[in-house]
Design a protein around this motif. Structure first.
Motif, mmCIF file in Angstrom:
data_model
loop_
_atom_site.group_PDB
_atom_site.id
_atom_site.type_symbol
_atom_site.label_atom_id
_atom_site.label_comp_id
_atom_site.label_asym_id
_atom_site.label_seq_id
_atom_site.Cartn_x
_atom_site.Cartn_y
_atom_site.Cartn_z
ATOM 1 N N GLY A 164 44.105 55.173 42.451
ATOM 2 C CA GLY A 164 45.190 55.181 42.930
ATOM 3 C C GLY A 164 46.300 55.325 42.204
ATOM 4 N N ILE A 165 47.353 55.843 42.661
ATOM 5 C CA ILE A 165 48.518 56.089 41.890
ATOM 6 C C ILE A 165 49.721 55.259 42.337
ATOM 7 N N PRO A 166 50.508 54.245 41.505
ATOM 8 C CA PRO A 166 51.461 53.238 41.771
ATOM 9 C C PRO A 166 52.739 53.865 42.052
ATOM 10 N N PHE A 167 53.445 53.350 43.210
ATOM 11 C CA PHE A 167 54.894 53.652 43.559
ATOM 12 C C PHE A 167 55.623 52.794 42.643
ATOM 13 N N VAL A 168 56.821 53.234 42.324
ATOM 14 C CA VAL A 168 57.709 52.160 41.735
ATOM 15 C C VAL A 168 57.910 50.928 42.398
ATOM 16 N N ASP A 169 57.672 50.913 43.671
ATOM 17 C CA ASP A 169 57.801 49.421 44.354
ATOM 18 C C ASP A 169 56.571 48.598 44.147
ATOM 19 N N GLY A 170 55.772 49.100 43.658
ATOM 20 C CA GLY A 170 54.161 48.378 43.531
ATOM 21 C C GLY A 170 53.216 48.814 44.557
ATOM 22 N N ARG A 171 53.397 49.316 45.590
ATOM 23 C CA ARG A 171 52.494 49.762 46.429
ATOM 24 C C ARG A 171 51.554 50.828 45.647
ATOM 25 N N VAL A 172 50.802 51.234 46.101
ATOM 26 C CA VAL A 172 49.679 52.257 45.548
ATOM 27 C C VAL A 172 49.148 53.350 46.477
ATOM 28 N N PHE A 173 49.229 54.595 46.162
ATOM 29 C CA PHE A 173 48.992 55.594 47.225
ATOM 30 C C PHE A 173 47.663 56.366 46.543
ATOM 31 N N ASP A 174 47.005 57.044 47.383
ATOM 32 C CA ASP A 174 45.812 57.977 46.761
ATOM 33 C C ASP A 174 45.752 59.136 47.682
ATOM 34 N N PHE A 175 45.305 60.283 47.193
ATOM 35 C CA PHE A 175 44.948 61.420 47.940
ATOM 36 C C PHE A 175 43.786 61.282 49.125
ATOM 37 N N CYS A 176 43.944 61.958 49.965
ATOM 38 C CA CYS A 176 42.766 61.881 51.233
ATOM 39 C C CYS A 176 42.808 63.289 51.987
ATOM 40 N N GLU A 177 41.786 63.494 52.352
ATOM 41 C CA GLU A 177 41.525 64.548 53.401
ATOM 42 C C GLU A 177 41.943 64.513 54.815
ATOM 43 N N LEU A 178 42.539 65.259 55.463
ATOM 44 C CA LEU A 178 42.739 65.074 56.961
ATOM 45 C C LEU A 178 41.613 65.791 57.542
ATOM 46 N N PRO A 179 41.430 65.333 58.834
ATOM 47 C CA PRO A 179 40.312 65.918 59.447
ATOM 48 C C PRO A 179 40.749 67.407 59.929
ATOM 49 N N GLU A 180 39.593 68.177 60.361
ATOM 50 C CA GLU A 180 39.859 69.490 60.972
ATOM 51 C C GLU A 180 40.985 69.531 61.953
ATOM 52 N N ARG A 181 41.558 70.796 62.180
ATOM 53 C CA ARG A 181 42.554 70.947 63.290
ATOM 54 C C ARG A 181 41.999 71.714 64.363
ATOM 55 N N SER A 182 42.342 71.509 65.550
ATOM 56 C CA SER A 182 42.010 72.412 66.631
ATOM 57 C C SER A 182 42.714 73.605 66.712
ATOM 58 N N ALA A 183 42.570 74.521 67.736
ATOM 59 C CA ALA A 183 43.550 75.712 67.858
ATOM 60 C C ALA A 183 44.982 75.188 68.091
ATOM 61 N N ASN A 184 45.209 74.016 68.734
ATOM 62 C CA ASN A 184 46.368 73.609 69.018
ATOM 63 C C ASN A 184 46.956 72.959 68.083
ATOM 64 N N GLY A 185 46.553 72.514 66.721
ATOM 65 C CA GLY A 185 46.774 71.659 65.744
ATOM 66 C C GLY A 185 46.517 70.306 65.812
ATOM 67 N N CYS A 186 45.578 69.849 66.865
ATOM 68 C CA CYS A 186 45.302 68.647 67.032
ATOM 69 C C CYS A 186 44.213 68.110 65.929
#
Length: 119
Positions: free
Chosen positions: A25-47
């Motif tokens: 993970g990559i730390p934010f300045v405020d101490g929280r941590v974020f990481d990269f992730c994959e979004l699920p496939e999208r349907s024809a209407n963007g769902c």
């Protein structure tokens, strides 16, 4: 709240709940941590498609062709957000919303184009 896409980042990302145990993970300045992730496939209407879902006793992942659509080769998926615009519950007794997938294209009618082959 899960993965998000923002204009300031090249990839989808999320805040990690237990950031102290996320070594990539990559730390934010405020101490929280974020990481990269994959979004699920999208349907024809963007769902967003469910990563895993069941239909007619089989388990599918993302966009898929099911036995009842095998002849037409139409890919579809159950969607995460049941109120996603364009998704429908029509035709499914379980009441779950679904949508066609965005990569479905009708095959062209080859008889509509005269052959121009010359030996």
């Amino acid at each position: 709240e899960g993965c998000v896409e923002t204009e300031d980042m090249e990839h989808a990302w999320c805040v990690v709940e237990d950031g102290g145990h996320c070594f990539d993970g990559i730390p934010f300045v405020d101490g929280r941590v974020f990481d990269f992730c994959e979004l699920p496939e999208r349907s024809a209407n963007g769902c967003h498609c469910l990563h895993e879902w069941e239909h007619m006793g089989k388990t599918y992942h993302g966009c898929a062709v099911t036995a009842d659509h095998a002849e037409s080769h139409k890919r579809w998926c159950m969607v995460e957000d049941q109120s996603c615009p364009g998704a429908t519950t029509e035709g499914h007794d379980n009441g779950c919303a679904w949508d066609w997938c965005d990569d479905y294209q009708e095959c062209p009618d080859l008889n509509a184009y005269p052959a121009k082959w010359e030996p």
